[in-house]
Design an enzyme around this catalytic site. Structure first.
Site, mmCIF file in Angstrom:
data_model
loop_
_atom_site.group_PDB
_atom_site.id
_atom_site.type_symbol
_atom_site.label_atom_id
_atom_site.label_comp_id
_atom_site.label_asym_id
_atom_site.label_seq_id
_atom_site.Cartn_x
_atom_site.Cartn_y
_atom_site.Cartn_z
ATOM 1 C CG HIS A 10 5.593 -14.304 -59.488
ATOM 2 N ND1 HIS A 10 6.876 -14.588 -59.012
ATOM 3 C CD2 HIS A 10 5.404 -13.043 -59.648
ATOM 4 C CE1 HIS A 10 7.440 -13.328 -59.075
ATOM 5 N NE2 HIS A 10 6.510 -12.271 -59.457
ATOM 6 C CD GLU A 84 4.281 -6.294 -60.227
ATOM 7 O OE1 GLU A 84 3.144 -5.635 -59.972
ATOM 8 O OE2 GLU A 84 4.947 -6.751 -59.277
#
Length: 200
Positions: A10, A84
């Site tokens: 990202h 994550e």
């Protein structure tokens, strides 16, 4: 032409810029992160070298990841498989802050109180690798996610333990390309930056 797995981290967030561990927290992209994501889409298209849609496009469900996918021009299925690493009690802290109470701490070598164990992260990563390998028969695979987990994914692709992820850098909006050479897993490109092209 053989198919490949493309990992896209990202774009920049306030927390990634300041080094704060960002697991479950849904921190949005900065304005720079938005631009990085757009540029990453152009870099990805150039790396793939085809207009053919990818066989599989997955994204972490955190806003910073799926928004990066969206801005990069990807229609991604959101899945917790790509989330994550869960940092537990260390969420939102920087490594120097954590080392004030745990000298020498790194995510690669030390436990994470209230968070996700390395073996659990490894199991998730191996599951993603299995799914990606199955999809490769139909074309490229694009995985949009996060820094630490994507580095564990690279290690899993190579058959290495999760702590070996420390050896693979991946900056915000950076791209990695995974493939094979005569059956042996290979990192074909690593940390290709999003600033390689201009966007309007």
């Amino acid at each position: 032409m053989s198919s490949h797995v493309y990992l896209l981290r990202h774009g920049q967030t306030e927390w990634s810029e300041s080094g704060r561990h960002t697991g479950l927290s849904d921190i949005p992209l900065t304005d720079e992160g938005v631009q990085q994501a757009r540029r990453a889409g152009a870099v990805l298209a150039r790396l793939r070298g085809t207009d053919r849609p990818a066989a599989l496009v997955l994204s972490s469900p955190r806003e910073r990841a799926w928004r990066t996918a969206e801005l990069a021009g990807l229609e991604a299925e959101r899945t917790e498989e790509l989330a994550e690493w869960h940092y537990g009690d260390f969420e939102g802290l920087t490594t120097p802050q954590i080392r004030e109470t745990v000298p020498g701490w790194t995510v690669w070598t030390h436990p994470i109180p209230g968070g996700e164990a390395r073996d659990d992260v490894r199991v998730r990563a191996e599951g993603v690798v299995t799914r990606a390998r199955q999809a490769l028969a139909g074309g490229d695979v694009v995985l949009v996610g996060h820094g630490h987990f994507s580095r564990v994914l690279i290690a899993a692709w190579l058959g290495l333990p999760p702590h070996d992820g420390v050896h693979f850098g991946l900056d915000p909006a950076g791209l990695a390309v995974l493939g094979d050479e005569r059956g042996d897993p290979q990192v074909r490109r690593l940390n290709v930056p999003a600033w390689e092209v201009d966007v309007d």
